[in-house]
Enzyme design. Structure first.
Site, PDB file in Angstrom:
ATOM      1  N   ASN A 121       0.869  -1.178   0.000  1.00 13.52           N
ATOM      2  CA  ASN A 121       0.000   0.000   0.000  1.00 13.52           C
ATOM      3  C   ASN A 121       0.908   1.231   0.000  1.00 13.52           C
ATOM      4  OD1 ASN A 121      -1.869   2.025   0.380  1.00 13.52           O
ATOM      5  ND2 ASN A 121      -2.716   1.215   2.282  1.00 13.52           N
TER       6      ASN A 121
ATOM      7  N   ARG B  16      -2.510  -2.181  -3.530  1.00 15.78           N
ATOM      8  CA  ARG B  16      -3.719  -1.379  -3.336  1.00 15.78           C
ATOM      9  C   ARG B  16      -3.638  -0.179  -4.269  1.00 15.78           C
ATOM     10  NH1 ARG B  16      -6.034   1.362   2.282  1.00 15.78           N
ATOM     11  NH2 ARG B  16      -7.994   2.106   1.377  1.00 15.78           N
TER      12      ARG B  16
ATOM     13  N   HIS C 125     -12.938   2.752  -0.167  1.00 17.36           N
ATOM     14  CA  HIS C 125     -12.907   1.763   0.920  1.00 17.36           C
ATOM     15  C   HIS C 125     -13.477   0.418   0.460  1.00 17.36           C
ATOM     16  CE1 HIS C 125     -13.157   5.355   3.922  1.00 17.36           C
ATOM     17  NE2 HIS C 125     -11.899   5.025   3.706  1.00 17.36           N
TER      18      HIS C 125
ATOM     19  N   GLY D 177     -13.928   5.583  10.225  1.00 17.04           N
ATOM     20  CA  GLY D 177     -12.596   5.898  10.705  1.00 17.04           C
ATOM     21  C   GLY D 177     -12.340   7.361  10.445  1.00 17.04           C
TER      22      GLY D 177
ATOM     23  N   GLY E 210     -11.259   8.537   7.768  1.00 14.58           N
ATOM     24  CA  GLY E 210     -12.044   8.552   6.537  1.00 14.58           C
ATOM     25  C   GLY E 210     -13.218   7.620   6.771  1.00 14.58           C
TER      26      GLY E 210
ATOM     27  N   ARG F 144     -12.594  15.902   6.852  1.00 14.04           N
ATOM     28  CA  ARG F 144     -13.323  16.184   5.609  1.00 14.04           C
ATOM     29  C   ARG F 144     -14.734  16.664   5.912  1.00 14.04           C
ATOM     30  NH1 ARG F 144     -11.423  10.558   3.342  1.00 14.04           N
ATOM     31  NH2 ARG F 144      -9.407  11.084   2.419  1.00 14.04           N
TER      32      ARG F 144
ATOM     33  N   ASP G  61      -9.493  13.093  16.353  1.00 14.33           N
ATOM     34  CA  ASP G  61      -9.466  11.808  17.054  1.00 14.33           C
ATOM     35  C   ASP G  61     -10.661  11.722  17.994  1.00 14.33           C
ATOM     36  OD1 ASP G  61      -8.876   9.720  19.027  1.00 14.33           O
ATOM     37  OD2 ASP G  61      -6.850   9.718  18.176  1.00 14.33           O
ATOM     38  N   PHE G  62     -11.475  10.693  17.824  1.00 17.43           N
ATOM     39  CA  PHE G  62     -12.707  10.589  18.604  1.00 17.43           C
ATOM     40  C   PHE G  62     -12.446  10.340  20.086  1.00 17.43           C
ATOM     41  CE2 PHE G  62     -14.657  11.005  14.684  1.00 17.43           C
ATOM     42  CZ  PHE G  62     -16.034  10.970  14.775  1.00 17.43           C
ATOM     43  N   ARG G  63     -11.284   9.808  20.426  1.00 14.77           N
ATOM     44  CA  ARG G  63     -10.942   9.655  21.843  1.00 14.77           C
ATOM     45  C   ARG G  63     -10.790  11.022  22.501  1.00 14.77           C
ATOM     46  NH1 ARG G  63      -6.098   5.593  20.414  1.00 14.77           N
ATOM     47  NH2 ARG G  63      -5.940   7.246  18.850  1.00 14.77           N
TER      48      ARG G  63
ATOM     49  N   GLY H 185     -11.856   2.097  12.765  1.00 10.82           N
ATOM     50  CA  GLY H 185     -11.436   2.464  14.119  1.00 10.82           C
ATOM     51  C   GLY H 185     -12.545   3.010  14.987  1.00 10.82           C
TER      52      GLY H 185
ATOM     53  N   GLY I  88     -15.972   2.810  14.216  1.00 12.15           N
ATOM     54  CA  GLY I  88     -17.056   1.839  14.229  1.00 12.15           C
ATOM     55  C   GLY I  88     -16.813   0.694  15.190  1.00 12.15           C
ATOM     56  N   GLU I  89     -15.555   0.277  15.293  1.00 10.72           N
ATOM     57  CA  GLU I  89     -15.218  -0.853  16.157  1.00 10.72           C
ATOM     58  C   GLU I  89     -15.047  -0.459  17.618  1.00 10.72           C
ATOM     59  OE1 GLU I  89     -11.819  -3.011  14.563  1.00 10.72           O
ATOM     60  OE2 GLU I  89     -12.500  -2.568  12.525  1.00 10.72           O
TER      61      GLU I  89
ATOM     62  N   GLU J 208      -8.436  -5.285   5.325  1.00 14.26           N
ATOM     63  CA  GLU J 208      -8.259  -4.956   3.916  1.00 14.26           C
ATOM     64  C   GLU J 208      -7.068  -5.688   3.305  1.00 14.26           C
ATOM     65  OE1 GLU J 208      -9.256  -0.553   3.098  1.00 14.26           O
ATOM     66  OE2 GLU J 208      -8.866  -0.612   5.253  1.00 14.26           O
TER      67      GLU J 208
END
Length: 396
Positions: free
Chosen positions: A7, A89, A178, A206, A208, A237, A279-281, A327, A329-330, A382
């Site tokens: 990648n 990729r 994705h 994530g 993205g 974004r 960062d969602f954290r 990241g 979603g999980e 992936e």
């Protein structure tokens, strides 16, 4: 059989060596700061090592990766002949491919013809292919595109409301991205439910983020468009926005279209809304401290996901399975809860305790008793998908 997955980014190169018989990762790593000073390779194989070495181009990076794989000290193979094929990729297929493809001079020429559709990602993808070809001239190589899983969308789903002649001439339409993640995760959902005759919405969330509607194993719609900028609000974004707002903002801010595109890609999203972080954290920590803008960012993100889930359920005529991956979603409990809230009318019923206590990096069912729609957490893979596609197409 061993497959090397590559990648290549503009200044980085990630890789994994996968034994396809067992689907075990034998080695992985990343080359960073290619083309600049301070280049390093972080390699994990028979032990872990960080190597500081000049990498003026991707060719030097690929050679360093291959040297590490055969190293007597920390390598995992005895020679290059153990690598059966290389999977690359590649961002964009355009309308030239609807599946992964063996890289030949002819297919590479078509890939190069789609650079304009992905000017940031396609040049390094192509550099990675050419560098690998130079160092490994005999190994079969396969291009696995981010877009081809979405090539099954009907025309009324992928077309924009522009002059049809401009679509035909410039190929301006929705492509989606994705794809490797959406393909892998929707496939796992079908396996877990024991059938591909299901209507699934995959939420790849994530930095993205994108959503796909998968009916009977085929993608029928997805949230990203001509570029990854369309769709959900993301880390940096903006996602969906009135096109006329661009001209208005450009006039007010005194910037040109190139700076506006950079602004929409790198300065907006939850970072721009919250003023805290992408960062969602960090966002969740700020919410606990009473930061109203951080809460607004989380609410906007979750609301946009919920809208897409509802619209895709309508597009498919129902919903059997809702999957969270990526990241966020999980790992982000609050987002999953907010997306599923007040969705009982669709049969979506979340078990709060299961959601809060979901184990990390594990496929997990968080559906409440009586829920008609399966709600699953499925970690994406992936690289494994790319390895499988490479194995399938290496002898084409």
């Amino acid at each position: 059989m061993k497959i090397l997955v590559i990648n290549a980014g503009s200044s980085s190169l990630k890789y994994q060596l996968i034994e396809t018989d067992t689907e075990q990762v034998l080695s992985k790593g990343v080359c960073e700061r290619i083309g600049t000073t301070g280049s390093t390779l972080k390699h994990t194989g028979n032990g872990s090592v960080t190597i500081d070495s000049p990498m003026p181009t991707h060719k030097e990076a690929i050679k360093l990766v291959l040297d590490s794989l055969v190293s007597k000290e920390y390598g995992v193979i005895s020679g290059m002949d153990e690598i059966a094929a290389v999977g690359h990729r590649v961002l964009h297929s355009g309308e030239d491919f609807n599946d992964s493809v063996l890289i030949t001079p002819e297919s590479l020429k078509k890939i190069e013809g789609n650079v304009d559709l992905g000017p940031l990602h396609m040049p390094p993808n192509i550099m990675g292919i050419k560098a690998c070809r130079e160092v490994m001239p005999k190994a079969p190589m396969v291009a696995v595109f981010d877009t081809t899983f979405h090539s099954t969308m009907p025309d009324y789903a992928y077309m924009y409301g522009i002059d049809y002649n401009d679509y035909k001439k410039y190929k301006v339409r929705k492509y989606g991205f994705h794809g490797s993640s959406h393909a892998y995760v929707s496939g796992r959902a079908s396996a877990l439910l024991g059938t591909d005759k299901i209507k699934t919405v995959v939420c790849h969330l994530g930095n993205g983020a994108s959503i796909s509607a998968v009916k009977n194993g085929k993608c029928v719609d997805t949230s990203m468009g001509l570029t990854p900028l369309e769709g959900l609000i993301m880390g940096t974004r903006a996602g969906d926005i009135d096109a006329a707002a661009l001209e208005y903002l450009m006039d007010k801010k005194g910037i040109d279209i190139h700076k506006m595109t950079n602004y929409l890609n790198k300065e907006c999203g939850v970072l721009g809304i919250s003023g805290v972080s992408s960062d969602f954290r960090d966002l969740e920590a700020a919410v606990k401290e009473g930061n109203a803008r951080a809460k607004l960012a989380l609410d906007m993100f979750s609301y946009r996901v919920k809208k897409y889930v509802g619209s895709y359920a309508a597009a498919m005529g129902g919903l059997d399975c809702l999957v969270f991956t990526g990241g966020i979603g999980e790992h982000t409990v609050a987002v999953r809860k907010a997306v599923c809230e007040d969705m009982e009318f669709l049969g979506v019923k979340l078990d709060d305790k299961k959601n809060e206590n979901a184990p990390r990096d594990t496929e997990y069912d968080i559906t409440a008793k009586g829920g008609k729609v399966k709600i699953l957490i499925i970690p994406t893979n992936e690289e494994l998908y790319i390895a499988r596609e490479t194995l399938k197409h290496k002898d084409d």
